[in-house]
Design a protein around this motif. Sequence first.
Motif, PDB file in Angstrom:
ATOM      1  N   SER A 127      31.475 -13.996 -35.250  1.00 42.72           N
ATOM      2  CA  SER A 127      30.326 -14.758 -35.738  1.00 42.72           C
ATOM      3  C   SER A 127      29.763 -14.136 -37.008  1.00 42.72           C
TER       4      SER A 127
ATOM      5  N   GLN B 253      19.255 -17.951 -31.067  1.00 40.92           N
ATOM      6  CA  GLN B 253      20.149 -19.105 -31.014  1.00 40.92           C
ATOM      7  C   GLN B 253      21.602 -18.677 -31.127  1.00 40.92           C
ATOM      8  N   ASP B 254      21.904 -17.773 -32.059  1.00 40.47           N
ATOM      9  CA  ASP B 254      23.282 -17.310 -32.210  1.00 40.47           C
ATOM     10  C   ASP B 254      23.750 -16.577 -30.961  1.00 40.47           C
TER      11      ASP B 254
ATOM     12  N   ASP C 258      24.606 -19.126 -28.370  1.00 44.10           N
ATOM     13  CA  ASP C 258      25.868 -19.786 -28.698  1.00 44.10           C
ATOM     14  C   ASP C 258      27.063 -18.886 -28.391  1.00 44.10           C
ATOM     15  N   VAL C 259      26.959 -17.612 -28.779  1.00 47.23           N
ATOM     16  CA  VAL C 259      28.066 -16.692 -28.542  1.00 47.23           C
ATOM     17  C   VAL C 259      28.245 -16.426 -27.055  1.00 47.23           C
TER      18      VAL C 259
ATOM     19  N   LEU D 206      23.465  -9.625 -33.311  1.00 45.53           N
ATOM     20  CA  LEU D 206      23.328 -10.760 -34.224  1.00 45.53           C
ATOM     21  C   LEU D 206      21.909 -10.933 -34.756  1.00 45.53           C
TER      22      LEU D 206
ATOM     23  N   SER E 214      19.664 -12.915 -33.670  1.00 45.87           N
ATOM     24  CA  SER E 214      19.243 -14.311 -33.554  1.00 45.87           C
ATOM     25  C   SER E 214      19.358 -14.762 -32.108  1.00 45.87           C
TER      26      SER E 214
ATOM     27  N   CYS F  22      30.907 -11.721 -31.158  1.00 42.41           N
ATOM     28  CA  CYS F  22      29.814 -11.409 -32.083  1.00 42.41           C
ATOM     29  C   CYS F  22      30.354 -11.016 -33.454  1.00 42.41           C
TER      30      CYS F  22
ATOM     31  N   SER G  85      29.469 -15.901 -40.629  1.00 43.93           N
ATOM     32  CA  SER G  85      28.191 -16.063 -41.318  1.00 43.93           C
ATOM     33  C   SER G  85      28.197 -15.346 -42.657  1.00 43.93           C
TER      34      SER G  85
END
Length: 344
Positions: free
Chosen positions: A83, A42-43, A46-47, A38, A40, A80, A87
Motif C-alpha cells: 500500500s 481508512q487505509d 482496507d488493508v 500507514l 490512516s 501495508c 501511494s
Amino acid sequence: MVAADVMLGRARAGDERAFGELTEPYRSELQLHCYRILGSVQDAEDVLQETMLAAWRALSQYEGRASLRTWLYRIATNRCLNSLRASGRRPRTAPVVPPFLTAEPTRRGEPVWLEPYPDALLGDASADTLADSLAGPEARYEAKETIALAFVAAIQHLPPRQRAVLVLRDVLGFRSAEVADMLATSEASVTSALQRARVTMAGRLPGPDRERAPLPRSARERDLADRFATAYAADDIDGVVALLTDDAWLTMPPVTLEYQGPEAIAAFLGEARDWRTGMQNRLVPTRANGQPAFGCYWPDPHAPVLRAHGLLVLSLEGDKVSAITRFVDNSVLPYFGLPRTLAG
C-alpha cells in the motif's frame, strides 16, 4: 489446541464460519498494526480486509510452522508495504493552509499524512491493556506510548521497511528471525534497518514524560480535558494558554506550519477566532489514540445547525496540555460516532 486444529481443518475445507472464528481474535490488533504503519484509519481498514481475503485464499498453504497470529502479521505487514509503495507512486494533494494565517510559525515541518485512531476500535480493552497483551518480551516501548498520536506521527517519518521492522520488533516484540522471515530478508538487514529507525525515532519522540501524564480516563484527565474544552469553546485564549506547558506544540497535520509555546499558540488561536467572526466552537468529547479528543463544530450562518470542522486531540503532561493536534478532515468522524451536523 485440538479445538483449534479442528477449526483450522474445517476452514481449510472451505468453512468460512470456521475461518472467521479463527481470525476474529486478531482483527483489532491487526488493524491497529496496519494503522501504525500507514497512519490512516481508512487505509488500515482496507488493508485489514485485503489481509483477511489473502489469508482465506492462501490458507491451504499455511503449514503451521509459525503461529496463525504470526502468519497473519506477515500477510498484513506485506500488504501495508504494498500500500505504501502504491501511494508513493501517486502524487499527494498539497495540504491546505488555513486562510487566516499570518502568524509566523515556530517551524515548518514535513507534511505528515496522519489520521487519529478511535479508541472504540481498540475493542473492550483499554489502550494499555490491549497493547500489553500484544507485546512480546522483546518489545522496547511502553504500551501507552505505542498507541499515542506522537508515536504514530514519528513512525510516519521512517521509510516503509524501517516502519515495518520497528513496529514488529520494538512494538510487538517479534524476534529478529521472525521479522526476517516475515519480510523475506536477512536478520542482518533487519538489525540494520532497526538501528536506523531507532535513531530517527529518538530524535522525534517527546521526552520521557509518560509517568507525569494523567492515567487514561482518570478523574485528573477528565478534569484537565473539561477545563480545556470550556476555555477553547468560549474562545478564552488566556484560559487555554494557562493550561499549556511552556514547550507545548500546536500542529495541524498534514499542514507543515507548527507553533510552539504559549505565545505562538495564542497568536494562532487569536487569528482563528478573528477569522470566524464570532462563531464559537462547540466541542463534543471523544477519545483518540488513548488520549482525550473532541469533535469540533461551528455554527452554519445560513441554517440553524452546527457543522463539523474536524477533530482535536490533546496530549497531556502532568496537569497541563503538552500538545494540541488539530485535524480538519471530516472523513474520520464516522469512526468516532460523530455526526456531520448538530442541532443549533
